[in-house]
Design a protein around this motif. Structure first.
Motif, PDB file in Angstrom:
ATOM      1  N   VAL A  37     126.098 -22.394 -67.605  1.00  0.00           N
ATOM      2  CA  VAL A  37     126.538 -21.132 -68.832  1.00  0.00           C
ATOM      3  C   VAL A  37     125.342 -19.971 -68.385  1.00  0.00           C
ATOM      4  CG1 VAL A  37     125.753 -22.234 -71.292  1.00  0.00           C
ATOM      5  CG2 VAL A  37     123.584 -21.292 -69.737  1.00  0.00           C
ATOM      6  N   ILE A  38     126.050 -18.794 -68.319  1.00  0.00           N
ATOM      7  CA  ILE A  38     125.321 -17.810 -67.804  1.00  0.00           C
ATOM      8  C   ILE A  38     124.563 -16.544 -68.469  1.00  0.00           C
ATOM      9  CG2 ILE A  38     126.629 -15.832 -66.525  1.00  0.00           C
ATOM     10  CD1 ILE A  38     128.473 -17.167 -65.764  1.00  0.00           C
ATOM     11  N   LEU A  39     123.859 -16.550 -68.486  1.00  0.00           N
ATOM     12  CA  LEU A  39     122.778 -15.424 -69.446  1.00  0.00           C
ATOM     13  C   LEU A  39     123.292 -13.820 -69.016  1.00  0.00           C
ATOM     14  CD1 LEU A  39     119.412 -17.505 -70.068  1.00  0.00           C
ATOM     15  CD2 LEU A  39     122.075 -17.710 -71.086  1.00  0.00           C
ATOM     16  N   ARG A  40     123.802 -13.433 -69.597  1.00  0.00           N
ATOM     17  CA  ARG A  40     124.043 -11.730 -68.450  1.00  0.00           C
ATOM     18  C   ARG A  40     124.327 -11.144 -69.539  1.00  0.00           C
ATOM     19  NH1 ARG A  40     128.549 -11.353 -70.720  1.00  0.00           N
ATOM     20  NH2 ARG A  40     130.032 -12.735 -71.292  1.00  0.00           N
ATOM     21  N   LYS A  41     123.811  -9.490 -69.662  1.00  0.00           N
ATOM     22  CA  LYS A  41     124.415  -8.320 -70.350  1.00  0.00           C
ATOM     23  C   LYS A  41     125.409  -8.278 -70.738  1.00  0.00           C
ATOM     24  CE  LYS A  41     121.513  -5.882 -71.179  1.00  0.00           C
ATOM     25  NZ  LYS A  41     120.559  -6.644 -72.908  1.00  0.00           N
ATOM     26  N   ALA A  98     114.011  -5.584 -66.623  1.00  0.00           N
ATOM     27  CA  ALA A  98     115.640  -6.199 -67.141  1.00  0.00           C
ATOM     28  C   ALA A  98     115.964  -7.142 -67.499  1.00  0.00           C
ATOM     29  CB  ALA A  98     116.438  -4.471 -67.014  1.00  0.00           C
ATOM     30  N   ALA A  99     116.712  -7.649 -67.796  1.00  0.00           N
ATOM     31  CA  ALA A  99     117.360  -8.845 -67.927  1.00  0.00           C
ATOM     32  C   ALA A  99     118.320  -9.598 -67.158  1.00  0.00           C
ATOM     33  CB  ALA A  99     117.708  -9.611 -69.744  1.00  0.00           C
ATOM     34  N   PRO A 100     117.883 -10.194 -66.228  1.00  0.00           N
ATOM     35  CA  PRO A 100     118.958 -10.145 -65.041  1.00  0.00           C
ATOM     36  C   PRO A 100     119.317 -11.565 -65.207  1.00  0.00           C
ATOM     37  CG  PRO A 100     117.473 -12.089 -64.811  1.00  0.00           C
ATOM     38  CD  PRO A 100     116.654 -10.980 -65.729  1.00  0.00           C
ATOM     39  N   VAL A 101     120.793 -11.776 -64.480  1.00  0.00           N
ATOM     40  CA  VAL A 101     121.309 -12.713 -65.012  1.00  0.00           C
ATOM     41  C   VAL A 101     121.732 -13.757 -64.136  1.00  0.00           C
ATOM     42  CG1 VAL A 101     124.736 -13.096 -63.853  1.00  0.00           C
ATOM     43  CG2 VAL A 101     123.580 -10.730 -64.330  1.00  0.00           C
ATOM     44  N   ILE A 102     121.265 -14.498 -65.017  1.00  0.00           N
ATOM     45  CA  ILE A 102     120.707 -16.508 -64.864  1.00  0.00           C
ATOM     46  C   ILE A 102     121.706 -16.920 -64.771  1.00  0.00           C
ATOM     47  CG2 ILE A 102     118.880 -17.807 -65.989  1.00  0.00           C
ATOM     48  CD1 ILE A 102     117.966 -15.885 -66.880  1.00  0.00           C
ATOM     49  N   LYS A 103     121.669 -17.880 -64.145  1.00  0.00           N
ATOM     50  CA  LYS A 103     123.187 -18.884 -63.931  1.00  0.00           C
ATOM     51  C   LYS A 103     122.969 -20.534 -63.933  1.00  0.00           C
ATOM     52  CE  LYS A 103     126.319 -16.176 -61.339  1.00  0.00           C
ATOM     53  NZ  LYS A 103     127.285 -15.466 -59.955  1.00  0.00           N
ATOM     54  N   GLU A 122     120.508  -3.088 -76.064  1.00  0.00           N
ATOM     55  CA  GLU A 122     119.659  -2.685 -75.747  1.00  0.00           C
ATOM     56  C   GLU A 122     117.949  -3.311 -76.155  1.00  0.00           C
ATOM     57  OE1 GLU A 122     119.951  -0.587 -79.606  1.00  0.00           O
ATOM     58  OE2 GLU A 122     121.581   1.132 -79.073  1.00  0.00           O
ATOM     59  N   ASN A 123     118.087  -4.330 -75.929  1.00  0.00           N
ATOM     60  CA  ASN A 123     117.197  -5.226 -75.639  1.00  0.00           C
ATOM     61  C   ASN A 123     116.614  -5.703 -74.797  1.00  0.00           C
ATOM     62  OD1 ASN A 123     115.696  -5.553 -78.383  1.00  0.00           O
ATOM     63  ND2 ASN A 123     117.478  -6.700 -78.956  1.00  0.00           N
ATOM     64  N   GLU A 124     115.789  -5.478 -73.849  1.00  0.00           N
ATOM     65  CA  GLU A 124     115.155  -5.159 -72.972  1.00  0.00           C
ATOM     66  C   GLU A 124     115.917  -6.804 -71.771  1.00  0.00           C
ATOM     67  OE1 GLU A 124     112.782  -3.122 -69.241  1.00  0.00           O
ATOM     68  OE2 GLU A 124     112.634  -3.093 -70.899  1.00  0.00           O
ATOM     69  N   LEU A 125     115.484  -7.521 -73.230  1.00  0.00           N
ATOM     70  CA  LEU A 125     114.894  -9.092 -72.251  1.00  0.00           C
ATOM     71  C   LEU A 125     116.068  -9.579 -73.057  1.00  0.00           C
ATOM     72  CD1 LEU A 125     111.499  -9.693 -70.903  1.00  0.00           C
ATOM     73  CD2 LEU A 125     114.064  -9.434 -69.656  1.00  0.00           C
ATOM     74  N   GLU A 126     117.396  -9.116 -73.957  1.00  0.00           N
ATOM     75  CA  GLU A 126     118.174 -10.137 -74.894  1.00  0.00           C
ATOM     76  C   GLU A 126     119.401 -10.399 -73.774  1.00  0.00           C
ATOM     77  OE1 GLU A 126     119.947 -10.729 -78.549  1.00  0.00           O
ATOM     78  OE2 GLU A 126     118.625  -8.886 -78.420  1.00  0.00           O
ATOM     79  N   TRP A 127     120.162 -10.928 -73.740  1.00  0.00           N
ATOM     80  CA  TRP A 127     121.580 -11.707 -73.064  1.00  0.00           C
ATOM     81  C   TRP A 127     122.715 -12.745 -73.957  1.00  0.00           C
ATOM     82  CZ3 TRP A 127     116.411 -13.657 -72.208  1.00  0.00           C
ATOM     83  CH2 TRP A 127     115.863 -13.179 -70.578  1.00  0.00           C
TER      84      TRP A 127
END
Length: 191
Positions: free
Chosen positions: A13-17, A4-9, A63-68
């Motif tokens: 920017v921060i990529l997160r759910k 599943a998409a993790p938080v990426i810093k 709902e998309n597992e690998l979307e941030w």
């Protein structure tokens, strides 16, 4: 799906759910004709944003597992997605920054580099590819800066506002990523 998409810093920017406030960040930004055009939409039929549309947009990311969601300066400004094909060990990449006030700041490059780092380092993918409208020169320049190579075109495959437009296909392979990864890490990763 592998993860599943993790938080990426990154640096900026921060990529997160998604979180609930993302709905309001999305609603605050006016619809941009240029963005609609870069997505291949019809700028002659732009509807206004509504709470219901905003909720659906955020829910689709959830709902998309690998979307941030992409967060910049405490606000959601866009999204990024990997659609993984486990059988071929590859993914299709997509990004959208819906807030024109942050265009031209290098955020698309940073986001793309973060997602590529995750794709190759964590998911151990062999290939990441994308398609982009040929007239989206800013996006193509960003992708090339991140190591994507033009593979080909689909000539006049998209009918946009009565005109046939061409899509460009681009990709980056794992070995190409690893050749330039040190540059990525120095530019974008905090840790």
């Amino acid at each position: 799906m592998k993860n599943a998409a993790p938080v990426i810093k990154g640096m900026n920017v921060i990529l997160r759910k998604p979180k609930d406030s993302d709905i309001f960040d999305y609603l605050e930004v006016q619809v941009s004709k240029e963005l609609i055009r870069m997505y291949g939409g019809n700028t002659k039929r732009i509807g206004s944003k509504t709470l219901e549309k905003a909720q659906k947009f955020i829910q689709s990311i959830r709902e998309n597992e690998l979307e941030w969601c992409v967060e910049y300066e405490g606000k959601m400004i866009g999204q990024a997605r990997l659609t993984v094909n486990d059988g071929d060990n590859r993914a299709r990449y997509a990004i959208g920054i819906f807030d024109p006030s942050v265009w031209g700041k290098g955020l698309g490059t940073e986001i793309t580099q973060l997602v590529l780092h995750y794709a190759f380092e964590e998911l151990n993918l062999h290939r990441v590819d994308l398609r982009v409208l040929e007239y989206n020169k800013r996006a193509i320049k960003c992708y090339e800066k991140c190591g994507f190579v033009k593979e080909g075109v689909e000539r006049e495959g998209a009918l946009i506002e009565g005109k046939y437009e061409t899509d460009v296909f681009m990709s980056i392979l794992d070995r190409e990523y690893y050749e330039i990864k040190e540059k990525f890490i120095k530019m974008i990763l905090l840790s």
